[in-house]
Design a protein around this motif. Structure first.
Motif, PDB file in Angstrom:
ATOM      1  N   GLU A 149      53.646 -30.087  29.326  1.00 13.28           N
ATOM      2  CA  GLU A 149      52.725 -30.074  30.527  1.00 13.28           C
ATOM      3  C   GLU A 149      51.832 -28.878  30.423  1.00 13.28           C
ATOM      4  O   GLU A 149      50.505 -29.244  30.906  1.00 13.28           O
ATOM      5  CB  GLU A 149      53.486 -30.006  31.701  1.00 13.28           C
ATOM      6  N   ASN A 150      52.130 -27.905  30.168  1.00 13.96           N
ATOM      7  CA  ASN A 150      51.212 -26.720  30.360  1.00 13.96           C
ATOM      8  C   ASN A 150      50.624 -25.990  28.950  1.00 13.96           C
ATOM      9  O   ASN A 150      50.303 -24.928  28.506  1.00 13.96           O
ATOM     10  CB  ASN A 150      52.042 -25.439  30.976  1.00 13.96           C
ATOM     11  N   GLU A 151      50.432 -27.025  27.969  1.00 10.07           N
ATOM     12  CA  GLU A 151      50.045 -26.617  26.585  1.00 10.07           C
ATOM     13  C   GLU A 151      49.025 -27.533  26.287  1.00 10.07           C
ATOM     14  O   GLU A 151      48.694 -28.566  26.712  1.00 10.07           O
ATOM     15  CB  GLU A 151      51.365 -26.931  25.591  1.00 10.07           C
ATOM     16  N   ILE A 152      48.163 -26.997  25.302  1.00  6.01           N
ATOM     17  CA  ILE A 152      47.037 -27.684  24.745  1.00  6.01           C
ATOM     18  C   ILE A 152      47.477 -28.010  23.291  1.00  6.01           C
ATOM     19  O   ILE A 152      47.868 -27.108  22.396  1.00  6.01           O
ATOM     20  CB  ILE A 152      45.869 -26.543  24.735  1.00  6.01           C
ATOM     21  N   GLN A 153      47.001 -29.188  22.731  1.00  6.21           N
ATOM     22  CA  GLN A 153      47.266 -29.458  21.480  1.00  6.21           C
ATOM     23  C   GLN A 153      46.068 -28.756  20.543  1.00  6.21           C
ATOM     24  O   GLN A 153      45.008 -28.864  20.798  1.00  6.21           O
ATOM     25  CB  GLN A 153      46.874 -31.048  21.240  1.00  6.21           C
ATOM     26  N   ALA A 154      46.849 -27.954  19.509  1.00  5.86           N
ATOM     27  CA  ALA A 154      45.706 -27.189  18.630  1.00  5.86           C
ATOM     28  C   ALA A 154      44.799 -27.881  17.777  1.00  5.86           C
ATOM     29  O   ALA A 154      45.371 -29.109  17.416  1.00  5.86           O
ATOM     30  CB  ALA A 154      46.555 -26.147  17.951  1.00  5.86           C
ATOM     31  N   ILE A 155      43.784 -27.596  17.490  1.00  5.00           N
ATOM     32  CA  ILE A 155      43.024 -28.430  16.471  1.00  5.00           C
ATOM     33  C   ILE A 155      43.476 -28.162  15.128  1.00  5.00           C
ATOM     34  O   ILE A 155      43.941 -26.976  14.826  1.00  5.00           O
ATOM     35  CB  ILE A 155      41.695 -27.774  16.401  1.00  5.00           C
ATOM     36  N   THR A 156      43.619 -29.147  14.473  1.00  8.88           N
ATOM     37  CA  THR A 156      44.576 -29.140  13.277  1.00  8.88           C
ATOM     38  C   THR A 156      43.559 -28.375  12.144  1.00  8.88           C
ATOM     39  O   THR A 156      42.235 -28.389  11.908  1.00  8.88           O
ATOM     40  CB  THR A 156      44.690 -30.429  12.424  1.00  8.88           C
ATOM     41  N   GLY A 157      44.363 -27.107  11.436  1.00  8.31           N
ATOM     42  CA  GLY A 157      43.621 -26.191  10.556  1.00  8.31           C
ATOM     43  C   GLY A 157      42.813 -25.198  11.452  1.00  8.31           C
ATOM     44  O   GLY A 157      41.776 -24.345  10.614  1.00  8.31           O
ATOM     45  N   ALA A 158      42.725 -25.128  12.763  1.00  6.24           N
ATOM     46  CA  ALA A 158      42.033 -24.315  13.394  1.00  6.24           C
ATOM     47  C   ALA A 158      42.551 -23.715  14.900  1.00  6.24           C
ATOM     48  O   ALA A 158      42.193 -23.379  15.811  1.00  6.24           O
ATOM     49  CB  ALA A 158      40.778 -24.878  14.003  1.00  6.24           C
TER      50      ALA A 158
END
Length: 187
Positions: A149-158
């Motif tokens: 809920e309080n997280e953002i999905q990281a950009i793969t490789g970034a």
């Protein structure tokens, strides 16, 4: 012996003329470029807080990481804030705008300029990444796996880019919450 001095003098003259022309072109184009940057930034602010009729820039910011704060107003009523932050990503500074509503929710983010790696960090411009911030309460964390809920999905490789932007969003929200009371009567 006179020949090298003559060639040096001609080369100096050509260089001086070129520098003069470049200086004149810069004098003409610099105000136009600055005006276009202001228009572009205002258009991005209007996309973040769509109900705003005008934006009032604030002076004397207390935090070096906050480059600019504008109060979004509808009539005489404050409806939100837009902050320009410039966190360091993998490729250097990322210039972004962050909209914050009165409750401290993120209205959205807009990336104005970056030098992140194409195909990796540059994917931060995609709505699939930026949209994760919309109407979220901070603090937010970055997750490489499926986000909670309080997280953002990281950009793969970034991950560095993802963390830089997320940290800037968290800082912007904290800054607004800390100063919102003193900005209440700004007209």
């Amino acid at each position: 012996m006179n020949h090298p001095l003559k060639l040096g003098g001609i080369l100096f003259l050509i260089t001086a003329i070129c520098v003069g022309i470049l200086g004149a072109v810069n004098q003409i184009t610099a105000p136009i470029i600055a005006a276009n940057e202001i228009k572009s930034e205002e258009a991005a602010m209007r996309k973040l807080i769509t109900e705003a009729e005008h934006f009032i820039p604030l002076e004397d910011l207390a935090d070096e990481s906050v480059k600019k704060v504008c109060i979004a107003q509808k009539g005489d009523t404050t409806i939100g804030y837009v902050l320009r932050m410039e966190p360091n990503g993998y490729g250097g500074a990322i210039k972004l705008l962050i909209g914050i509503d009165l409750e401290g929710n993120v209205a959205g983010i807009s990336i104005l300029e970056h030098s992140e790696t194409p195909g990796f960090g540059a994917n931060a411009e995609k709505e699939s990444f930026k949209g994760q911030f919309t109407m979220r309460k901070t603090p937010l964390l970055v997750s490489k796996a499926a986000p909670d809920e309080n997280e953002i999905q990281a950009i793969t490789g970034a991950t560095i880019t993802s963390e830089a932007i997320t940290n800037a969003v968290n800082s912007a929200s904290e800054y607004v919450m800390a100063h919102q009371e003193e900005w209440r009567n700004v007209q």
